[in-house]
Design a protein around this motif. Structure first.
Motif, PDB file in Angstrom:
ATOM      1  N   ASN A  13      79.862 -10.343-131.355  1.00 52.85           N
ATOM      2  CA  ASN A  13      79.197 -11.808-131.452  1.00 52.85           C
ATOM      3  C   ASN A  13      77.713 -11.909-131.293  1.00 52.85           C
ATOM      4  N   ALA A  14      77.058 -11.967-132.487  1.00 57.32           N
ATOM      5  CA  ALA A  14      75.694 -11.579-132.618  1.00 57.32           C
ATOM      6  C   ALA A  14      75.009 -12.844-131.985  1.00 57.32           C
ATOM      7  N   GLU A  15      75.717 -13.984-132.060  1.00 57.66           N
ATOM      8  CA  GLU A  15      75.278 -15.327-131.329  1.00 57.66           C
ATOM      9  C   GLU A  15      74.894 -15.164-129.846  1.00 57.66           C
ATOM     10  N   LYS A  16      75.679 -14.463-129.273  1.00 60.95           N
ATOM     11  CA  LYS A  16      75.531 -14.525-127.924  1.00 60.95           C
ATOM     12  C   LYS A  16      74.127 -13.806-127.417  1.00 60.95           C
ATOM     13  N   PRO A  17      73.608 -14.744-126.568  1.00 64.69           N
ATOM     14  CA  PRO A  17      72.258 -13.998-126.004  1.00 64.69           C
ATOM     15  C   PRO A  17      72.410 -12.731-125.058  1.00 64.69           C
ATOM     16  N   ALA A  18      71.299 -12.019-125.137  1.00 61.88           N
ATOM     17  CA  ALA A  18      71.722 -10.787-124.345  1.00 61.88           C
ATOM     18  C   ALA A  18      71.185 -10.963-122.837  1.00 61.88           C
ATOM     19  N   GLY A  19      71.162 -12.180-122.330  1.00 60.94           N
ATOM     20  CA  GLY A  19      70.999 -12.364-120.858  1.00 60.94           C
ATOM     21  C   GLY A  19      69.700 -12.036-120.573  1.00 60.94           C
ATOM     22  N   GLY A  24      63.110  -5.185-123.434  1.00 60.46           N
ATOM     23  CA  GLY A  24      62.602  -5.101-124.886  1.00 60.46           C
ATOM     24  C   GLY A  24      63.777  -4.807-125.899  1.00 60.46           C
ATOM     25  N   ILE A  25      64.955  -4.892-125.306  1.00 70.73           N
ATOM     26  CA  ILE A  25      66.285  -4.339-126.224  1.00 70.73           C
ATOM     27  C   ILE A  25      66.776  -5.293-126.971  1.00 70.73           C
ATOM     28  N   SER A  26      66.812  -5.116-128.390  1.00 69.59           N
ATOM     29  CA  SER A  26      67.022  -6.294-129.214  1.00 69.59           C
ATOM     30  C   SER A  26      68.805  -6.690-128.972  1.00 69.59           C
ATOM     31  N   LYS A  27      68.970  -7.961-129.705  1.00 68.61           N
ATOM     32  CA  LYS A  27      70.457  -8.166-129.615  1.00 68.61           C
ATOM     33  C   LYS A  27      71.439  -7.229-130.191  1.00 68.61           C
ATOM     34  N   ARG A  28      70.955  -6.620-131.415  1.00 71.04           N
ATOM     35  CA  ARG A  28      71.764  -5.617-132.098  1.00 71.04           C
ATOM     36  C   ARG A  28      71.792  -4.345-131.391  1.00 71.04           C
ATOM     37  N   LEU A  63      67.354   2.978-127.765  1.00 73.51           N
ATOM     38  CA  LEU A  63      67.728   2.909-126.595  1.00 73.51           C
ATOM     39  C   LEU A  63      67.639   3.756-125.610  1.00 73.51           C
ATOM     40  N   LEU A  64      67.637   5.100-125.877  1.00 75.87           N
ATOM     41  CA  LEU A  64      67.405   6.197-124.912  1.00 75.87           C
ATOM     42  C   LEU A  64      65.867   6.259-124.509  1.00 75.87           C
ATOM     43  N   LYS A  65      65.156   5.799-125.778  1.00 78.65           N
ATOM     44  CA  LYS A  65      63.637   5.737-125.160  1.00 78.65           C
ATOM     45  C   LYS A  65      63.269   4.501-124.398  1.00 78.65           C
ATOM     46  N   LYS A  66      63.833   3.153-124.736  1.00 81.24           N
ATOM     47  CA  LYS A  66      63.733   2.240-124.121  1.00 81.24           C
ATOM     48  C   LYS A  66      64.132   2.345-122.471  1.00 81.24           C
ATOM     49  N   GLU A  81      72.813  -0.745-114.431  1.00 83.68           N
ATOM     50  CA  GLU A  81      71.686  -1.199-113.425  1.00 83.68           C
ATOM     51  C   GLU A  81      70.947  -2.254-113.766  1.00 83.68           C
ATOM     52  N   LEU A  82      70.823  -2.333-115.265  1.00 84.17           N
ATOM     53  CA  LEU A  82      69.999  -3.521-115.518  1.00 84.17           C
ATOM     54  C   LEU A  82      70.644  -4.668-116.098  1.00 84.17           C
ATOM     55  N   LYS A  83      72.060  -4.398-115.559  1.00 81.27           N
ATOM     56  CA  LYS A  83      73.055  -5.790-115.946  1.00 81.27           C
ATOM     57  C   LYS A  83      72.886  -5.973-117.416  1.00 81.27           C
ATOM     58  N   LEU A  84      72.822  -5.013-118.322  1.00 85.56           N
ATOM     59  CA  LEU A  84      73.148  -5.135-119.727  1.00 85.56           C
ATOM     60  C   LEU A  84      74.579  -5.041-120.375  1.00 85.56           C
TER      61      LEU A  84
END
Length: 85
Positions: A13-19, A24-28, A63-66, A81-84
């Motif tokens: 679901n690409a429309e769902k916000p990432a919270g 700095g992590i994108s939806k994708r 993702l590993l870098k961020k 831990e970041l609740k992602l």
């Protein structure tokens, strides 16, 4: 199993916000992260999201870098831990 289904549904679901995403992590990247948490291979993630395997590899490296981790286990730990996830 309901948990796995929910993660897969959210990843698609690409429309769902990432919270609350201050990392700095994108939806994708969140979509890719959720599928990684479901133990999907890069090939499987690519097919599910209709992107190339190389693009999945790039998202995983970003993702590993961020999240400043060294491997997939660290990636999942930091994401929780970041609740992602």
């Amino acid at each position: 199993m309901k948990y796995r289904s929910k993660l897969l549904e959210d990843a698609r679901n690409a429309e769902k916000p990432a919270g609350n995403n201050n990392s700095g992590i994108s939806k994708r990247e969140i979509e890719v992260l959720k599928l990684i948490a479901l133990e999907k291979t890069n090939d499987e993630v690519a097919k599910l999201l209709f992107i190339s395997k190389r693009t999945v590899d790039t998202h995983r490296q970003n993702l590993l870098k961020k999240l400043q981790v060294k491997n997939t286990a660290g990636l999942i730990k930091a994401a929780y831990e970041l609740k992602l996830l």
